[in-house]
Design a protein around this motif. Structure first.
Motif, PDB file in Angstrom:
ATOM      1  N   ILE A 175      42.538  49.084  34.525  1.00 52.76           N
ATOM      2  CA  ILE A 175      42.443  49.513  35.925  1.00 52.76           C
ATOM      3  C   ILE A 175      41.219  48.873  36.581  1.00 52.76           C
ATOM      4  CG2 ILE A 175      42.037  51.515  37.423  1.00 52.76           C
ATOM      5  CD1 ILE A 175      43.656  53.153  35.323  1.00 52.76           C
ATOM      6  N   GLY A 176      40.112  48.835  35.837  1.00 51.43           N
ATOM      7  CA  GLY A 176      38.907  48.192  36.363  1.00 51.43           C
ATOM      8  C   GLY A 176      39.138  46.720  36.664  1.00 51.43           C
ATOM      9  N   LEU A 177      39.833  46.011  35.759  1.00 51.94           N
ATOM     10  CA  LEU A 177      40.151  44.601  35.996  1.00 51.94           C
ATOM     11  C   LEU A 177      41.000  44.450  37.249  1.00 51.94           C
ATOM     12  CD1 LEU A 177      40.415  41.596  35.162  1.00 51.94           C
ATOM     13  CD2 LEU A 177      42.444  42.283  33.846  1.00 51.94           C
ATOM     14  N   CYS A 178      42.050  45.255  37.373  1.00 50.61           N
ATOM     15  CA  CYS A 178      42.937  45.154  38.531  1.00 50.61           C
ATOM     16  C   CYS A 178      42.167  45.340  39.837  1.00 50.61           C
ATOM     17  CB  CYS A 178      44.055  46.184  38.429  1.00 50.61           C
ATOM     18  SG  CYS A 178      45.317  45.816  37.184  1.00 50.61           S
ATOM     19  N   GLN A 179      41.365  46.388  39.910  1.00 54.14           N
ATOM     20  CA  GLN A 179      40.634  46.663  41.140  1.00 54.14           C
ATOM     21  C   GLN A 179      39.619  45.569  41.449  1.00 54.14           C
ATOM     22  OE1 GLN A 179      38.998  50.643  40.994  1.00 54.14           O
ATOM     23  NE2 GLN A 179      41.015  51.617  41.088  1.00 54.14           N
ATOM     24  N   HIS A 180      38.909  45.121  40.436  1.00 52.58           N
ATOM     25  CA  HIS A 180      37.873  44.109  40.632  1.00 52.58           C
ATOM     26  C   HIS A 180      38.479  42.754  41.001  1.00 52.58           C
ATOM     27  CE1 HIS A 180      33.944  42.227  40.064  1.00 52.58           C
ATOM     28  NE2 HIS A 180      34.555  41.274  39.361  1.00 52.58           N
ATOM     29  N   PHE A 181      39.520  42.345  40.294  1.00 53.32           N
ATOM     30  CA  PHE A 181      40.149  41.044  40.550  1.00 53.32           C
ATOM     31  C   PHE A 181      40.761  41.017  41.950  1.00 53.32           C
ATOM     32  CE2 PHE A 181      43.513  37.789  39.172  1.00 53.32           C
ATOM     33  CZ  PHE A 181      42.613  36.731  39.246  1.00 53.32           C
ATOM     34  N   LYS A 182      41.402  42.097  42.356  1.00 54.67           N
ATOM     35  CA  LYS A 182      41.962  42.194  43.705  1.00 54.67           C
ATOM     36  C   LYS A 182      40.874  42.071  44.757  1.00 54.67           C
ATOM     37  CE  LYS A 182      44.834  43.006  47.039  1.00 54.67           C
ATOM     38  NZ  LYS A 182      45.767  41.936  47.499  1.00 54.67           N
ATOM     39  N   ARG A 183      39.728  42.692  44.493  1.00 53.00           N
ATOM     40  CA  ARG A 183      38.615  42.678  45.450  1.00 53.00           C
ATOM     41  C   ARG A 183      38.159  41.249  45.748  1.00 53.00           C
ATOM     42  NH1 ARG A 183      35.279  46.042  42.601  1.00 53.00           N
ATOM     43  NH2 ARG A 183      36.611  47.765  43.249  1.00 53.00           N
ATOM     44  N   TYR A 184      38.306  40.362  44.781  1.00 50.73           N
ATOM     45  CA  TYR A 184      37.870  38.976  44.947  1.00 50.73           C
ATOM     46  C   TYR A 184      39.030  38.017  45.249  1.00 50.73           C
ATOM     47  CZ  TYR A 184      33.068  39.954  43.676  1.00 50.73           C
ATOM     48  OH  TYR A 184      31.765  40.416  43.672  1.00 50.73           O
ATOM     49  N   GLY A 185      40.168  38.562  45.599  1.00 50.20           N
ATOM     50  CA  GLY A 185      41.292  37.719  45.996  1.00 50.20           C
ATOM     51  C   GLY A 185      42.283  37.382  44.912  1.00 50.20           C
TER      52      GLY A 185
END
Length: 237
Positions: A175-185
């Motif tokens: 979940i952390g990866l998904c949220q973080h990766f989305k935040r950076y495009g």
């Protein structure tokens, strides 16, 4: 049309068309070559990944179906949302890549061995040093209790493996990866092959051809280097 397994040479980094992969075993495309940074990068750019056991020759795969998710579609159940609000576990990026991959290499309770051999560990360590492979860590105080690692190809993150030593730790990392990766495009996360664990997080199967089209479209996305700097992660609650 009869399909044949291609033997790779060490002095040629090219791969056959993934659509020429065998049907049985599903997705086996080629054998041999090496695990150099250049070859691994070339493989991931074409939806190909290595998977073999210790003592076996290098095997390269591109299965007919691929487990993928758009990061904004990650599923957080009510119980998981409550866990996120109450947990004292913390997350980070690229604080302990080698520790994560070594933890992922430990055989599961239902396994006699692991596919993450010393050769794989050394190869992905080199990818990490080149800024191409990354880890997400989950901590309980100063103890690593979960995490995942994978390879970034522009707007696509190709997950390789995850582990947990604490309830929900691998889900927290994902979940952390998904949220973080989305935040950076970031646009797509590749999980290779579907499992019940991944399906519970919203991961779905896509046909190989559809995934290759996504990969071709998004691998040129310019993801800021800040995405992969050593940092702590804070989940949206």
């Amino acid at each position: 049309m009869t399909k044949h397994l291609i033997v790779l040479s060490e002095d040629n980094l090219s791969f056959p068309d993934p659509e020429s992969a065998l049907n049985d075993p599903d997705g086996l495309l080629a054998i041999g070559g090496d695990l150099s940074v250049a070859r691994l990068q070339n493989a991931y750019q074409q939806a190909i990944f290595p998977w073999f056991s210790e003592g076996e020759p290098i095997l390269w795969w591109s299965p007919k179906k691929r487990a993928v998710i758009m990061p904004e579609e990650v599923h957080i159940s009510k119980s998981m949302a409550k866990f996120i609000r109450q947990t004292d576990l913390t997350l980070s990026i690229n604080h302990a890549f080698n520790d994560v991959i070594h933890a992922c290499s430990m055989p599961r309770k239902t396994q006699a061995e692991t596919w993450i051999s010393s050769d794989i560990i050394n190869a992905y360590h080199q990818l990490h040093l080149q800024g191409k492979a990354h880890s997400v860590e989950v901590w309980h105080d100063d103890k690593l209790v979960g995490g995942l690692y994978g390879v970034n190809v522009g707007g696509v993150f190709c997950g390789e493996s995850m582990f947990h030593e604490h309830s929900n730790a691998s889900k927290l990392a994902f979940i952390g990866l998904c949220q973080h990766f989305k935040r950076y495009g970031g646009v797509v996360i590749d999980c290779q092959m579907i499992t019940a664990h991944l399906a519970s997080l919203g991961v779905k199967e896509a046909l190989r051809g559809d995934f290759i089209r996504q990969l071709t479209q998004y691998q040129s996305c310019n993801i800021s280097a800040q995405c992969w700097e050593r940092q702590k992660l804070v989940l949206s609650k």
